[in-house]
Scaffold this active site. Structure first.
Site, PDB file in Angstrom:
ATOM      1  N   THR A  22     -72.764  69.837  43.097  1.00 35.78           N
ATOM      2  CA  THR A  22     -73.355  69.762  44.429  1.00 35.78           C
ATOM      3  C   THR A  22     -74.795  69.271  44.348  1.00 35.78           C
ATOM      4  O   THR A  22     -75.466  69.438  43.320  1.00 35.78           O
ATOM      5  CB  THR A  22     -73.403  71.144  45.099  1.00 35.78           C
ATOM      6  OG1 THR A  22     -74.187  72.028  44.283  1.00 35.78           O
ATOM      7  CG2 THR A  22     -72.034  71.710  45.345  1.00 35.78           C
ATOM      8  N   ASP A  23     -75.268  68.675  45.419  1.00 35.70           N
ATOM      9  CA  ASP A  23     -76.699  68.695  45.626  1.00 35.70           C
ATOM     10  C   ASP A  23     -77.028  70.151  45.930  1.00 35.70           C
ATOM     11  O   ASP A  23     -76.152  70.949  46.259  1.00 35.70           O
ATOM     12  CB  ASP A  23     -77.107  67.766  46.772  1.00 35.70           C
ATOM     13  CG  ASP A  23     -78.555  67.305  46.667  1.00 35.70           C
ATOM     14  OD1 ASP A  23     -79.349  68.011  46.010  1.00 35.70           O
ATOM     15  OD2 ASP A  23     -78.894  66.263  47.231  1.00 35.70           O
TER      16      ASP A  23
END
Length: 732
Positions: A263-264
């Site tokens: 993920t960011d």
């Protein structure tokens, strides 16, 4: 005695054999990576598997201590390894040994049009990450430059997918040669910072495939990148960090990506979707404000206890977890479990030299009437340097791109070292607030007094060098927020106008990662587009201004006259920045120069533009034949000559256009480029080999790439508009 030694030797051999046979497969480096991964997986508990796929701190994951699988450590830093961050907050850890080499931002790298430098860049920044004991470097970014207001454009590689593709592959390979994973980001369609965490992107399949995905595809298929970061935004109603179509069908299906999707920080939103739709590792979460309000909340992440609970209940299959863990283990075996990887190095002179070369080759000379540049030593006695960007540190700020540079040579320092302190006179002219991610801090200096002092200095100077542009303040070139105006901030346009009233011998040096409007352009004899150049900023800039280095940079994006001349901005708010919920990419495939060409809207400075202190002559563009099959390579050649009095480099650009397409196609698209270095009077034959399949468009009906039988024209030039010759061929 002999019998005793014989028995002893046999005993030792037996012990060795026992030791060898008892060595776990996952520790046996003679076994394949996949065999080792399978062995580790068979030894892990359910809880240990889940612990491997989510954060344990801001920038690390837990590993599996019982089996000796080490923690994975990550760092921000596509253009330098970020300073150490505290375990469970965004505060700086306060270390004294975490300074780095600040390399130029990736817009500058793209402007070099030099893939060989991209490899050097990646290798050097990877060495610094390795020395700092980082297993993953969170970059490079290859999101397309869609609008000139995007606060994060400076981290990317411009508006053209082919240019970004050719530059990102060697960068990735350079980083990973150190046993450090590059992390390709932000996948996909993260083309604005405004409302980035909620905005839903609606774009055609053609634009997705032809414009926004090619650099990611090249990074995966050719660069063999080991990690890909999901984007914050939605695409067609689903969040990109657990998007079945993007991650499962395209990334892991079509492109056969075998690495980790991360993920960011805070871009996951649902445990079930994260489990089933391609996410492998969760770093940061926005769940119930955990990252802000609850300390050490890592076990509450979507892929932590909530996932474990659904696995135990049978709501989610164990196979979904095992695939994620396999990918994380593969990453470990490529990085922190690879005993053969080098040790790295930090802030060396070699790295400074590489940073300086990238900066020198990336600086773009936009305008140079009457040979204003170069300014030879001794030509002027009083050189006025005006503008805050001549002295401001531009390695700090900007969000996650902030750096703690071991050194940063300012433009003023660089000019003083070349022309002598007695000949350089500085005035601030304007000021801005301190660099801070959020909120925007006001300037504390008196703007009027600074302006008056600058004008007084300019009036008595032989020449004025104005250092302006943007900085990494909030609402400038900064993560999390876009610019609010196309013009120069902090009253710079007005100041330039007032300086021109008292002195016409003025050049403007723009430091930014974005295009800006230039209402004063007709009255300024020379303009330089510089970038966030990092540690060697002043040295590189000074050498180009003085002529010690011949500028060879080319614009990686178009600079429109007005904001409305940009394709995305020409359709109103629904196309950018969106209606609050959706953003519609109404310009479709006509991004950047494709829009300017097709709509016949001249750019102020076109894609690929960049002047030199010498003159290059282009010979006739030729092909090895006139008719090609669709599986053949089209070979083009020309002779390039340096007609000037100094050595220099020219980036020869090849564009292609189709004569009678069955669908809308741009007038021309970049298909090849080559940077050629020539001494005065020297000539070289420049050749290109372009596969005919690269002339394809994506057909939305058949979901296939199609090369039509038609006449195609190849354009050879120094920019997307400065075309020197063309040649046509037929594809059958």
């Amino acid at each position: 005695m002999n019998k005793f030694f014989f028995l002893l030797m046999m005993h030792c051999c037996a012990c060795i054999m026992v030791a060898q046979t008892s060595l776990p497969v996952y520790l046996d480096e003679t076994e394949s990576i996949e065999e080792r991964i399978g062995d580790i997986l068979s030894r892990m508990t359910l809880e240990e598997k889940v612990d491997m796929i989510h954060a344990q701190s801001k920038f690390s994951t837990k590993g599996c201590p019982r089996l000796g699988i080490p923690e994975l450590w990550m760092s921000d830093g596509p253009h330098g390894v970020r300073m150490e961050i505290a375990w469970d907050s965004w505060k700086h850890a306060g270390w004294t040994n975490d300074s780095c080499t600040a390399f130029p931002a990736l817009t500058c790298l793209a402007a070099t049009f030099n893939p060989e430098l991209a490899w050097k860049y990646g290798k050097a920044v990877g060495e610094e990450a390795r020395f700092r004991k980082k297993d993953v470097l969170l970059g490079p970014g290859v999101n397309i430059y869609r609008v000139p207001l995007n606060g994060r454009n400076f981290e990317y590689m411009g508006e053209d997918p082919y240019l970004a593709s050719r530059m990102v592959v060697p960068y990735i390979q350079g980083v990973q040669s150190n046993g450090v994973a590059a992390c390709l980001k932000h996948f996909a369609l993260n083309n604005q910072e405004s409302n980035r965490k909620q905005v839903n992107v609606e774009v055609s399949d053609r634009a997705l495939r032809e414009i926004y995905l090619p650099a990611f595809k090249a990074g995966v298929e050719e660069g063999k990148v080991w990690m890909v970061m999901g984007a914050y935004n939605k695409f067609r109603g689903k969040f990109c960090s657990h998007h079945e179509f993007l991650l499962q069908k395209i990334l892991k299906g079509e492109w056969q990506f075998d690495g980790v999707v991360v993920t960011d920080w805070g871009s996951a939103h649902d445990t079930r979707e994260a489990a089933l739709y391609g996410l492998d590792m969760e770093m940061g979460t926005g769940t119930d404000g955990l990252t802000k309000n609850t300390p050490l909340a890592y076990q509450d992440y979507y892929l932590a206890k909530p996932y474990l609970k659904m696995l135990r209940s049978g709501e989610l299959p164990l196979s979904s977890l095992d695939d994620k863990v396999k990918r994380v283990l593969r990453l470990c075996l490529r990085t922190n479990m690879d005993r053969r990887r080098p040790y790295g190095s930090l802030a060396t002179q070699e790295h400074a030299d590489i940073a300086c070369q990238i900066a020198e080759e990336g600086i773009v000379l936009l305008k140079n009437d009457n040979h204003f540049f170069p300014i030879k030593r001794g030509k002027y006695k009083k050189i006025a340097v005006i503008g805050q960007n001549a002295v401001r540190s531009l390695t700090v700020g900007g969000g996650s791109s902030e750096l703690k540079a071991k050194k940063e040579i300012s433009p003023l320092e660089g000019l003083m070292s070349i022309y002598g302190k007695k000949n350089i006179y500085f005035s601030m002219g304007y000021t801005s607030g301190p660099s801070k991610f959020h909120p925007q801090l006001p300037a504390v200096d008196k703007a009027d007094s600074l302006r008056y002092a600058a004008i007084a200095l300019a009036k008595d100077a032989d020449i004025v060098l104005f250092f302006g542009g943007l900085n990494k303040n909030y609402k400038q070139d900064c993560e999390g927020v876009d610019r609010t105006s196309y013009g120069l901030p902090y009253g710079q346009d007005q100041l330039i106008r007032e300086i021109l009233k008292v002195n016409k011998n003025v050049a403007v040096v723009l430091i930014s990662g974005n295009a800006v409007s230039m209402p004063w352009i007709d009255d300024i004899p020379a303009v330089v587009q510089s970038w966030y150049l990092g540690s060697e900023s002043g040295n590189a800039m000074g050498r180009v201004i003085a002529g010690d280095v011949n500028p060879s940079g080319k614009l990686p994006f178009s600079i429109p006259v007005r904001l409305e001349d940009n394709g995305a901005c020409s359709f109103g708010a629904s196309s950018y920045p969106g209606d609050g919920t959706n953003v519609y990419y109404k310009e479709d495939i006509l991004v950047g120069y494709r829009w300017h060409d097709t709509q016949k809207i001249p750019a102020l400075f076109p894609f690929g533009h960049g002047l030199s202190y010498t003159e290059f002559a282009y010979g006739e563009l030729k092909t090895d034949k006139k008719i090609y099959d669709k599986d053949e390579n089209i070979v083009l050649s020309l002779k390039l000559t340096n007609r000037g009095k100094c050595g220099g480099a020219e980036s020869v650009q090849i564009y292609a256009g189709q004569s009678h397409p069955s669908v809308l196609r741009p007038i021309k698209e970049l298909k090849a480029f080559k940077k050629v270095f020539l001494l005065p009077g020297e000539s070289k034959n420049v050749t290109f080999s372009i596969p005919a399949k690269e002339l394809a468009f994506y057909d939305e009906i058949s979901k296939m790439w199609i090369v039509e039988s038609d006449c195609f024209t190849f354009f050879c030039g120094a920019s997307s508009t400065d075309i020197h010759d063309t040649v046509s061929v037929n594809i059958r």
